[in-house]
Scaffold this motif. Structure first.
Motif, PDB file in Angstrom:
ATOM      1  N   TYR A 437       0.822  -1.213   0.000  1.00  0.00           N
ATOM      2  CA  TYR A 437       0.000   0.000   0.000  1.00  0.00           C
ATOM      3  C   TYR A 437       0.856   1.264   0.000  1.00  0.00           C
ATOM      4  O   TYR A 437       0.449   2.298  -0.554  1.00  0.00           O
ATOM      5  N   ARG A 439       3.332   1.871  -1.674  1.00  0.00           N
ATOM      6  CA  ARG A 439       3.766   2.190  -3.042  1.00  0.00           C
ATOM      7  C   ARG A 439       2.602   2.629  -3.938  1.00  0.00           C
ATOM      8  O   ARG A 439       2.808   2.900  -5.123  1.00  0.00           O
ATOM      9  N   ILE A 440       1.388   2.673  -3.399  1.00  0.00           N
ATOM     10  CA  ILE A 440       0.226   3.100  -4.177  1.00  0.00           C
ATOM     11  C   ILE A 440      -0.068   4.567  -3.843  1.00  0.00           C
ATOM     12  O   ILE A 440      -0.372   4.885  -2.689  1.00  0.00           O
ATOM     13  N   HIS A 463      -6.974  -1.116  -5.990  1.00  0.00           N
ATOM     14  CA  HIS A 463      -5.932  -1.599  -5.070  1.00  0.00           C
ATOM     15  C   HIS A 463      -5.477  -3.018  -5.393  1.00  0.00           C
ATOM     16  O   HIS A 463      -4.274  -3.290  -5.411  1.00  0.00           O
ATOM     17  N   LEU A 466      -2.781  -3.795  -7.959  1.00  0.00           N
ATOM     18  CA  LEU A 466      -1.473  -3.284  -7.573  1.00  0.00           C
ATOM     19  C   LEU A 466      -0.897  -4.000  -6.342  1.00  0.00           C
ATOM     20  O   LEU A 466       0.274  -3.802  -6.008  1.00  0.00           O
TER      21      LEU A 466
END
Length: 542
Positions: A437, A439-440, A463, A466
């Motif tokens: 998360y 990196r999102i 989400h 990814l």
């Protein structure tokens, strides 16, 4: 910081975390007069204080002290060797030094015992060769033998963190000191090692938590620690009050170590901010020749040999000598029991981790973050403590509402053992999912909401695509940890559902060490998978 506001949407999250935190909360409640244990706890505590408690405390502290020293010395020396110096084979040693992570400590203990005991091949060969009699080597099943096993099994925790600290934070300062004329010994003692001190402290804390949580090594070696005392009080003496009190004491020690580890991590982050420099990657390791190169080779070779090569070789000996001794007919059954428990737990742990991480992402207020952090405490809690904390409220409910059959549901089916696994290893999955998360970008969430996406669609359409790699890594790590877990599995497993870890322990306890080699090696092969992935990740960052 977002305001803390309770809402009905937070209630399912609190209930879910309550199930994961129940063992710890039950142990704390057992000391209350109206807790789940109704008895004269003071009298039992005084009785233990006059008999077994001093021995448990002294042995645990002495074991922890020497394991801390050994892991710190071996891990720091290995990290300094591959980070600060250049020599042939340095890149190979960088990943070889991770291999002991694939070896459960109790498997290493079985291997050394089989080879070094009085009737083992080494002492037999020495007696036959030199015409000697009696015991020629110290007893491996002793406190010092356990210290040896833990040191070479757990030093990679120190090695990993110290290697990162030395590579990322000390390189450019070492180079600056060299340009100013400082000799190599001074650069190491005054710059490199002080900068690595927080990382070494964090690694030592992790190694100590693993040592306190261990049951296989201490039980097999006959060492009276808190963990062995908990299992003995519960299974042999049928004294749940003594088991609860010992579990609480061990939990207090673990929480102290957890606090020290978090404190060391904060110091690591502070040091990173203070020493960050764009030219850090320009510094090069110091080339070594002659005697110095041989010493560094020895520093890197000894931990790999003692922690992985020698134990694996000792366990391969029964396979090479007599295949008929090995329990091939039961092996597939044991492996299947381990695999299906691991798969179920991994799937549930990933689902819980996704729910918790999404809750923090969606509503990062103080209440939500605190509740999720409470769910992460379980990984630091030893398996024996989780078992006692889980069975205390189950026994309390069974005594008051026997028609519910709570005890039969938890102790004779897969429900109880999977519950204990989730308490213990959900934090592993949560950490991996949260790193995904991180990196999102948050802008993706804002864009999806502006387009009218609700929570379910945001998770499934934005989400999840990814997070696939992070969730796969989380499932793999949980699966491997479940395969190696011993105390919780031994107490809570369903009837006729022995796993590889339990069978290896039982065979070794019955002095059938040759037969224990097969399930032990299977655990090592499974443990190699995350080690290989970790090594590839570290090499990719280098």
């Amino acid at each position: 910081m977002p305001r803390t506001r309770f809402s009905l949407s937070t209630l399912p999250l609190i209930l879910l975390v309550g199930l994961l935190a129940l063992p710890v909360l039950a142990l704390l409640a057992s000391w209350l007069p109206w807790g789940v244990v109704q008895a004269d706890t003071g009298a039992i505590l005084r009785e233990m204080a006059s008999t077994v408690l001093p021995g448990y405390a002294w042995t645990t502290l002495w074991l922890g002290l020497w394991v801390a020293v050994g892991a710190a010395v071996v891990g720091t020396a290995a990290a300094a060797a591959v980070t600060l110096f250049e020599f042939p084979g340095r890149r190979t040693f960088e990943w070889l030094l991770l291999l002991p992570l694939a070896m459960p400590a109790y498997v290493t203990a079985y291997a050394y015992t089989d080879f070094l005991q009085f009737s083992g091949p080494l002492q037999v060969a020495l007696r036959e060769t030199f015409g000697l009699e009696g015991r020629l080597l110290p007893e491996v099943r002793s406190l010092w033998g356990a210290i040896w096993v833990f040191t070479f099994s757990l030093y990679p925790y120190v090695y990993l963190l110290a290697r990162t600290a030395l590579g990322e934070r000390a390189a450019h300062l070492m180079e600056a000191a060299r340009l100013l004329g400082a000799p190599l010994s001074r650069r190491i003692t005054t710059i490199a090692l002080p900068l690595a001190r927080p990382a070494v402290a964090a690694g030592v804390a992790l190694a100590l938590m693993e040592t306190l949580a261990d049951f296989g090594v201490t039980s097999y070696f006959g060492i009276q620690t808190f963990t062995t005392g908990i299992i003995k009080a519960w299974l042999s003496m049928d004294n749940r009050i003594a088991a609860a009190q010992l579990s609480t004491m061990l939990l207090a020690l673990v929480l102290v170590l957890l606090w020290l580890e978090h404190r060391a991590e904060r110091r690591m982050r502070f040091t990173a901010k203070g020493t960050g420099h764009a030219g850090a990657t320009e510094a090069q390791p110091v080339p070594l020749r002659g005697l110095a190169r041989a010493v560094v080779w020895g520093v890197c070779t000894l931990p790999v040999f003692m922690g992985f090569v020698a134990p694996v070789a000792f366990m391969l000996r029964p396979l090479a000598s007599d295949w008929s001794v090995l329990p091939w007919d039961r092996f597939l059954e044991w492996a299947w029991n381990s695999v299906w428990l691991g798969c179920i737990t991994a799937g549930l742990a990933v689902a819980v981790a996704l729910a918790l991480a999404f809750a923090v992402r969606r509503k990062p207020d103080l209440l939500t973050r605190g509740v999720v952090r409470l769910a992460s405490v379980g990984y630091a809690v030893p398996g024996a403590v989780i078992v006692v904390g889980l069975l205390l409220p189950v026994g309390w409910l069974q005594a008051r509402v026997p028609q519910w059959g709570v005890a039969a549901l938890v102790t004779t089916t897969a429900v109880g053992i999977v519950w204990a696994y989730l308490v213990r290893f959900c934090a592993v999955a949560l950490q991996s999912v949260q790193s995904g998360y991180a990196r999102i970008p948050a802008s993706l969430d804002d864009t999806a909401r502006m387009l009218g996406a609700g929570s379910a669609r945001l998770m499934s359409r934005v989400h999840w695509p990814l997070l696939r790699r992070s969730t796969a890594a989380a499932a793999l790590l949980v699966f491997v940890d479940v395969m190696k877990e011993l105390p919780a599995t031994m107490v809570l497993r369903p009837f006729n559902s022995d796993t590889l870890a339990v069978v290896a322990y039982q065979l070794a306890r019955d002095e059938r060490l040759g037969e224990a080699a097969l399930p032990s090696l299977a655990l090592v092969v499974v443990g190699l998978v995350p080690v290989i992935l970790l090594s590839r990740t570290l090499r990719g960052r280098a």
